[in-house]
Design an enzyme around this catalytic site. Structure first.
Site, mmCIF file in Angstrom:
data_model
loop_
_atom_site.group_PDB
_atom_site.id
_atom_site.type_symbol
_atom_site.label_atom_id
_atom_site.label_comp_id
_atom_site.label_asym_id
_atom_site.label_seq_id
_atom_site.Cartn_x
_atom_site.Cartn_y
_atom_site.Cartn_z
ATOM 1 N N TYR A 1 9.231 -3.799 -10.061
ATOM 2 C CA TYR A 1 7.659 -3.840 -10.838
ATOM 3 C C TYR A 1 7.597 -3.538 -11.905
ATOM 4 C CZ TYR A 1 3.446 -1.970 -11.005
ATOM 5 O OH TYR A 1 1.572 -1.631 -11.552
ATOM 6 N N ARG B 1 5.823 4.015 -18.183
ATOM 7 C CA ARG B 1 4.654 5.077 -17.870
ATOM 8 C C ARG B 1 5.143 5.811 -16.337
ATOM 9 N NH1 ARG B 1 0.587 3.229 -15.326
ATOM 10 N NH2 ARG B 1 0.890 0.949 -14.743
ATOM 11 N N ASN C 1 -3.631 5.759 -10.192
ATOM 12 C CA ASN C 1 -3.723 5.482 -11.820
ATOM 13 C C ASN C 1 -4.908 3.698 -12.533
ATOM 14 O OD1 ASN C 1 -1.508 7.356 -12.896
ATOM 15 N ND2 ASN C 1 -0.112 5.261 -11.985
ATOM 16 N N ASP D 1 -2.807 -2.604 -2.469
ATOM 17 C CA ASP D 1 -2.066 -1.209 -3.219
ATOM 18 C C ASP D 1 -3.341 -0.252 -3.300
ATOM 19 O OD1 ASP D 1 -0.560 -0.442 -5.421
ATOM 20 O OD2 ASP D 1 -2.342 -0.984 -6.849
ATOM 21 N N THR E 1 5.445 6.268 -6.637
ATOM 22 C CA THR E 1 7.069 7.047 -7.706
ATOM 23 C C THR E 1 6.826 8.834 -7.321
ATOM 24 O OG1 THR E 1 5.123 6.478 -9.366
ATOM 25 C CG2 THR E 1 6.829 4.802 -9.209
ATOM 26 N N CYS F 1 1.060 -1.180 -0.256
ATOM 27 C CA CYS F 1 -0.127 0.209 -0.095
ATOM 28 C C CYS F 1 0.389 1.269 -0.130
ATOM 29 C CB CYS F 1 -0.835 -0.419 1.072
ATOM 30 S SG CYS F 1 -0.456 -0.447 2.801
ATOM 31 N N HIS F 2 0.035 2.534 -0.704
ATOM 32 C CA HIS F 2 0.830 3.556 -0.020
ATOM 33 C C HIS F 2 0.483 4.776 0.401
ATOM 34 C CE1 HIS F 2 2.568 1.934 -4.257
ATOM 35 N NE2 HIS F 2 1.542 1.529 -4.315
HETATM 36 C C1 0GY Z 1 1.526 0.779 -7.847
HETATM 37 C C2 0GY Z 1 0.752 0.671 -9.537
HETATM 38 C C3 0GY Z 1 1.651 1.681 -10.105
HETATM 39 C C4 0GY Z 1 2.220 2.475 -9.357
HETATM 40 C C5 0GY Z 1 3.000 2.725 -8.734
HETATM 41 O O1 0GY Z 1 4.556 3.745 -7.564
HETATM 42 C C6 0GY Z 1 3.127 3.618 -7.956
HETATM 43 O O2 0GY Z 1 3.768 4.986 -8.963
HETATM 44 O O3 0GY Z 1 2.940 1.716 -7.661
HETATM 45 C C7 0GY Z 1 1.119 1.646 -11.171
HETATM 46 O O4 0GY Z 1 0.596 2.316 -12.399
HETATM 47 O O5 0GY Z 1 0.162 0.600 -11.946
HETATM 48 O O6 0GY Z 1 1.451 -0.827 -7.853
HETATM 49 O O7 0GY Z 1 0.522 1.188 -7.110
#
Ligand code: 0GY
Length: 306
Positions: A157, A130, A262, A257, A77, A32-33
């Site tokens: 990833y 991307r 996105n 997640d 990211t 998770c973020h």
């Molecule tokens: C995820 C998937 C995505 C994004 C990121 O760190 C991120 O920006 O991981 C994605 O856009 O597929 O795992 O959160």
């Protein structure tokens, strides 16, 4: 600073349902973020998207609502290599969270040690074009060697079609390697077809490789709605996730997640995502390994002798 969200951005679900599936005690949401909040932890200039805010308090509220005990918070990211928001969330959670950072090769030893004290146990290498700009292989290997000394691991990833090209780099990594979202298979292709077989071979041949059987909402083509009554949501992802869990029961992890960066087609109800788990981990033993034992072994190994 005020940030304007990327056009078409979908915000996380504000009122997820209560899952019917009761998570085993000690379950970990291992992917998770947090996003910002932007006024406190600004987004990185080099980001490829600008999200809505998703604060640590909101993440912890979701954790408690769904019935998880702990989180693994992965640097997103949109924050680049500025790990402050993730670190702040880990520090606030105390022993209830671990972190995965993004670092540049010139990070100091002192900064690495501070990340460790905050709860960071790994770095993420992202190869999804991307989302990030290219980082030279030499720099990644330099980071890998340095973090290996801290006992950390590497989260990778990438998308399935890039695995052949990345194979040599991945197999040269000196640590445990955790693959996000099953290496992003195209679930429109057969589970026993050459693309997914290559990923299985990667895991078979390298016992240090783990994977997250996460993100059905991102991988699915059939989508969140049941049509045939056989399986509920995301039924096209089920054979892929089941295959991983049943083949490598001691090397799989699961995560929400949240807050789902996105997504374009729909925003999942996180309660229903939890209800997806028993479709892919079909026995209490497999569920306990996926949600409790495996993440604990990787992120809280000091507790394993209990
Ligand atoms: C995820 C998937 C995505 C994004 C990121 O760190 C991120 O920006 O991981 C994605 O856009 O597929 O795992 O959160």
């Amino acid at each position: 600073m005020n940030f304007t969200k990327t056009p078409g951005w979908l915000d996380w679900c504000a009122n997820p349902s209560k899952p019917q599936f009761k998570l085993p005690k000690g379950s970990v949401d291992a992917h998770c973020h947090v996003f910002g909040p932007g006024h406190e932890f600004g987004f990185a200039p080099e980001r490829k998207y600008t999200p809505c805010d998703a604060s640590k308090e909101q993440l912890f509220a979701l954790r408690d609502h769904l019935g998880f005990e702990r989180n693994v918070i992965v640097q997103a990211t949109c924050h680049g290599a500025d790990n402050r928001a993730m670190v702040d969330a880990c520090q606030s959670a105390g022993d209830r969270a671990r972190g995965i950072a993004t670092v540049r090769h010139d990070i100091s030893e002192q900064e690495l040690r501070e990340l460790h004290v905050a709860g960071v146990r790994g770095v993420r290498f992202n190869f999804v074009k991307r989302l990030v700009d290219f980082t030279p292989k030499e720099e990644l290997l330099e980071i890998a060697d340095r973090i290996a000394q801290l006992g950390w691991h590497i989260v990778i990833y990438f998308e399935a079609h890039d695995l052949p090209e990345l194979w040599d780099l991945f197999t040269a990594l000196p640590t445990t390697v955790v693959v996000d979202h099953m290496g992003r298979p195209d679930v429109g292709r057969p589970v026993d077809g050459p693309e997914f077989e290559l990923f299985l071979k990667f895991m078979h041949e390298h016992s240090s490789v783990w994977c997250k059987v996460s993100c059905p909402e991102r991988l699915s083509i059939s989508g969140p709605f049941a049509t045939d009554g056989e399986h509920e949501a995301y039924r096209d992802v089920v054979p892929f996730a089941r295959r991983m869990i049943e083949t490598f029961p001691d090397r799989v992890l699961w995560g929400t997640d949240w807050p789902h960066p996105n997504l374009k087609s729909h925003m999942p109800d996180d309660g229903l995502l939890v209800d997806f788990i028993p479709h892919i981990a079909v026995t209490p033993e497999l569920q306990n390994q996926l949600l409790v034992v495996n993440p604990r072994r990787l992120y809280w190994p000091e507790e394993m002798g209990d």
